[in-house]
Motif scaffolding. Structure first.
Motif, PDB file in Angstrom:
ATOM      1  N   GLY A  15      53.803  70.829  -6.774  1.00 23.37           N
ATOM      2  CA  GLY A  15      54.974  71.548  -6.642  1.00 23.37           C
ATOM      3  C   GLY A  15      54.806  72.643  -5.284  1.00 23.37           C
ATOM      4  N   ALA A  16      53.635  73.278  -5.376  1.00 20.79           N
ATOM      5  CA  ALA A  16      53.412  74.193  -4.450  1.00 20.79           C
ATOM      6  C   ALA A  16      53.245  73.529  -2.906  1.00 20.79           C
ATOM      7  CB  ALA A  16      51.932  75.008  -4.647  1.00 20.79           C
ATOM      8  N   ALA A  17      52.408  72.474  -2.879  1.00 22.84           N
ATOM      9  CA  ALA A  17      52.083  71.752  -1.720  1.00 22.84           C
ATOM     10  C   ALA A  17      53.374  71.110  -1.090  1.00 22.84           C
ATOM     11  CB  ALA A  17      51.140  70.610  -1.861  1.00 22.84           C
ATOM     12  N   ASP A  51      49.194  76.260   5.983  1.00 21.12           N
ATOM     13  CA  ASP A  51      47.978  77.251   5.728  1.00 21.12           C
ATOM     14  C   ASP A  51      48.198  77.746   3.997  1.00 21.12           C
ATOM     15  OD1 ASP A  51      50.537  78.566   6.443  1.00 21.12           O
ATOM     16  OD2 ASP A  51      49.337  80.547   6.454  1.00 21.12           O
ATOM     17  N   ASP A  52      49.265  77.532   3.732  1.00 21.17           N
ATOM     18  CA  ASP A  52      49.725  77.912   2.616  1.00 21.17           C
ATOM     19  C   ASP A  52      48.762  76.806   1.387  1.00 21.17           C
ATOM     20  OD1 ASP A  52      51.749  78.632   4.168  1.00 21.17           O
ATOM     21  OD2 ASP A  52      52.849  79.411   2.279  1.00 21.17           O
ATOM     22  N   THR A  53      48.716  75.660   1.613  1.00 19.62           N
ATOM     23  CA  THR A  53      48.322  74.656   0.903  1.00 19.62           C
ATOM     24  C   THR A  53      46.730  74.525   0.992  1.00 19.62           C
ATOM     25  OG1 THR A  53      50.283  73.693   0.643  1.00 19.62           O
ATOM     26  CG2 THR A  53      48.419  72.208   0.364  1.00 19.62           C
ATOM     27  N   VAL A  54      46.501  75.038   2.612  1.00 19.18           N
ATOM     28  CA  VAL A  54      45.048  74.629   2.876  1.00 19.18           C
ATOM     29  C   VAL A  54      44.425  75.857   1.715  1.00 19.18           C
ATOM     30  CG1 VAL A  54      43.174  75.522   4.421  1.00 19.18           C
ATOM     31  CG2 VAL A  54      45.279  74.130   5.179  1.00 19.18           C
ATOM     32  N   LEU A  55      44.817  76.974   1.565  1.00 17.82           N
ATOM     33  CA  LEU A  55      44.000  78.007   0.977  1.00 17.82           C
ATOM     34  C   LEU A  55      44.440  77.900  -0.377  1.00 17.82           C
ATOM     35  CD1 LEU A  55      44.559  81.250   2.921  1.00 17.82           C
ATOM     36  CD2 LEU A  55      42.749  79.782   3.262  1.00 17.82           C
ATOM     37  N   THR A  56      45.546  77.283  -0.888  1.00 14.96           N
ATOM     38  CA  THR A  56      45.782  76.956  -2.456  1.00 14.96           C
ATOM     39  C   THR A  56      44.448  75.826  -2.662  1.00 14.96           C
ATOM     40  OG1 THR A  56      47.962  77.412  -2.241  1.00 14.96           O
ATOM     41  CG2 THR A  56      47.422  76.083  -3.947  1.00 14.96           C
ATOM     42  N   LEU A  57      44.223  74.944  -1.764  1.00 20.20           N
ATOM     43  CA  LEU A  57      43.321  73.845  -2.216  1.00 20.20           C
ATOM     44  C   LEU A  57      41.940  74.495  -2.151  1.00 20.20           C
ATOM     45  CD1 LEU A  57      44.463  71.009  -0.229  1.00 20.20           C
ATOM     46  CD2 LEU A  57      43.831  70.571  -2.358  1.00 20.20           C
ATOM     47  N   ALA A 129      49.595  85.978  -2.141  1.00 20.72           N
ATOM     48  CA  ALA A 129      50.538  85.437  -3.250  1.00 20.72           C
ATOM     49  C   ALA A 129      50.891  83.842  -3.107  1.00 20.72           C
ATOM     50  CB  ALA A 129      51.756  86.009  -2.998  1.00 20.72           C
ATOM     51  N   MET A 130      50.738  83.483  -1.635  1.00 25.64           N
ATOM     52  CA  MET A 130      51.189  82.042  -1.428  1.00 25.64           C
ATOM     53  C   MET A 130      50.186  81.127  -1.849  1.00 25.64           C
ATOM     54  SD  MET A 130      50.411  81.670   2.722  1.00 25.64           S
ATOM     55  CE  MET A 130      48.559  81.603   3.337  1.00 25.64           C
ATOM     56  N   ARG A 131      48.913  81.541  -2.138  1.00 21.64           N
ATOM     57  CA  ARG A 131      47.697  80.579  -2.430  1.00 21.64           C
ATOM     58  C   ARG A 131      47.323  80.685  -3.707  1.00 21.64           C
ATOM     59  NH1 ARG A 131      44.407  84.694   1.162  1.00 21.64           N
ATOM     60  NH2 ARG A 131      43.475  86.070  -0.313  1.00 21.64           N
ATOM     61  N   ALA A 268      59.255  78.392  -0.809  1.00 19.96           N
ATOM     62  CA  ALA A 268      59.492  77.019  -1.248  1.00 19.96           C
ATOM     63  C   ALA A 268      58.097  76.712  -2.241  1.00 19.96           C
ATOM     64  CB  ALA A 268      59.766  75.908  -0.281  1.00 19.96           C
ATOM     65  N   SER A 269      57.011  77.188  -1.365  1.00 21.91           N
ATOM     66  CA  SER A 269      55.822  76.852  -2.014  1.00 21.91           C
ATOM     67  C   SER A 269      55.415  77.571  -3.238  1.00 21.91           C
ATOM     68  CB  SER A 269      54.645  76.960  -1.284  1.00 21.91           C
ATOM     69  OG  SER A 269      53.389  76.622  -1.652  1.00 21.91           O
ATOM     70  N   MET A 270      55.762  78.780  -3.424  1.00 20.96           N
ATOM     71  CA  MET A 270      55.652  79.619  -4.466  1.00 20.96           C
ATOM     72  C   MET A 270      56.618  79.182  -5.617  1.00 20.96           C
ATOM     73  SD  MET A 270      54.668  83.498  -2.892  1.00 20.96           S
ATOM     74  CE  MET A 270      56.010  83.804  -1.978  1.00 20.96           C
TER      75      MET A 270
HETATM   76 MG    MG Z   1      51.014  76.989  -1.432  1.00 21.09          MG
END
Ligand code: MG
Ligand code: R7I
Ligand code: MG
Ligand code: MG
Length: 308
Positions: A15-17, A51-57, A129-131, A268-270
């Protein structure tokens, strides 16, 4: 909502990605017409994340490597964030955080590199927060989610708005996963528990504003009331409101967040992480998941994190 923990964990990450990838083409637009969003959803091309998902990963992989009960290790995580930036500098990174990563790779300690931004006050951007959502998958209670949120956020965001914002999103993700308080019937309680676990007075009042905004009828109005920018205080509240308005539809949550404009990929990612955590990956639009960059890795990571 779903009761399968693995489905929920996969839903949180995917959902985040997906929110990130669908929001990315509109980042920075003040208004997002619905037909443009329909067009993107109906398309067939790959949906690249940012970048949001790069760091979440990176954070998800780190938590998995650390193993049960070991939380996170800031020095290692800081280096892994910085390496991820160096490997993919074209992912749409925030302006200041790139300097932090550059300094970390040059041997400066993360605390010093992050702390000297903006004349020593540190960044209040939403990058912490985004990650942060993956910490909810390893925290055993909402207090631990807050603590892991603050700690992971501070690595790059030493301004209190920045790291408390990460704690707030971490707590919301933990509650969304746990299913209680129920965001459909106990909105106020949901926000109170988040505010209590965060413990910061500024966020207490921001979450009050989220509660007062639950009567809004349009995304444009939500953005007017709560903001939609790259600061943590100007985006985390909108993400929480979006989730509370669409807790049982990750697709509607992501669409609402994007139509609010501004920092569309991040909000939208959060919001996607929260609704995905509650509803599970099985509730995400399958046709879009098939187009999502990194989908299988995110799916596997969710499965592995749920198992520990
Ligand atoms: Mg994210
Ligand atoms: O927070 P951060 O990682 O940015 C995340 C955003 C998301 O929208 C991503 O999708 C990506 O596009 O970037 O990166 P930072 O550089 O720490 O913060 C983002 C921006 O917030 C900075 O470039 C500044 O413009 C602004 N900002 C500040 N401005 C003035 N004073 C952050 N902190 C301050 C501040 O203290
Ligand atoms: Mg981005
Ligand atoms: Mg963004």
């Amino acid at each position: 909502s779903t009761h399968d923990p693995a489905d929920r964990a996969r839903g949180l990450l995917l959902g985040a990605a997906l929110g990130d990838a669908l929001g990315a083409p509109f980042e920075g637009r003040s208004r997002v017409p619905e037909d443009l969003l329909d067009e993107l959803e109906a398309g067939t091309g790959e949906l690249p994340y940012t970048d949001d998902t790069v760091l979440t990963l990176v954070l998800a992989e780190h938590l998995l490597d650390r193993g049960a009960g070991n939380g996170l290790h800031e020095d290692t995580l800081a280096e892994n964030f910085a390496l991820a930036w160096r490997a993919e500098p074209g992912r749409g990174w925030g302006g200041a955080v790139r300097d932090v990563f550059g300094e970390i790779l040059a041997g400066v300690h993360w605390q010093r590199a992050a702390g000297r931004l903006f004349g020593g006050s540190g960044s209040f951007g939403n990058g912490g927060a985004m990650r942060v959502a993956p910490v909810a998958l390893v925290a055993s209670d909402v207090g631990e989610a807050a603590e892991l949120g603050r700690r992971s956020g501070r690595i790059t965001h030493t301004h209190p708005d920045g790291f408390h914002g990460a704690a707030v999103q971490a707590c919301a993700a933990w509650l969304a996963l746990s299913g209680s308080p129920d965001p459909t019937t106990e909105r106020r309680r949901f926000l109170d528990v988040v505010a209590g676990a965060c413990g910061d007075p500024r966020w207490f009042s921001l979450l009050e504003q989220v509660d007062s905004a639950t009567g809004v009828s349009t995304p444009e109005r939500a953005a007017e009331l709560l903001g939609n920018d790259v600061s943590a205080v100007g985006s985390v509240p909108l993400a929480l409101l979006t989730f509370l308005l669409h807790p049982d539809s990750p697709r509607e949550a992501v669409r609402f967040a994007i139509r609010a404009g501004g920092d569309t990929d991040t909000v939208a990612s959060m919001a996607g992480a929260l609704a995905g955590a509650r509803c599970g990956a099985t509730a995400l639009p399958e046709r879009q998941l098939r187009r999502l960059e990194g989908c299988s890795r995110l799916y596997e990571l969710g499965t592995e994190l749920a198992r520990r």
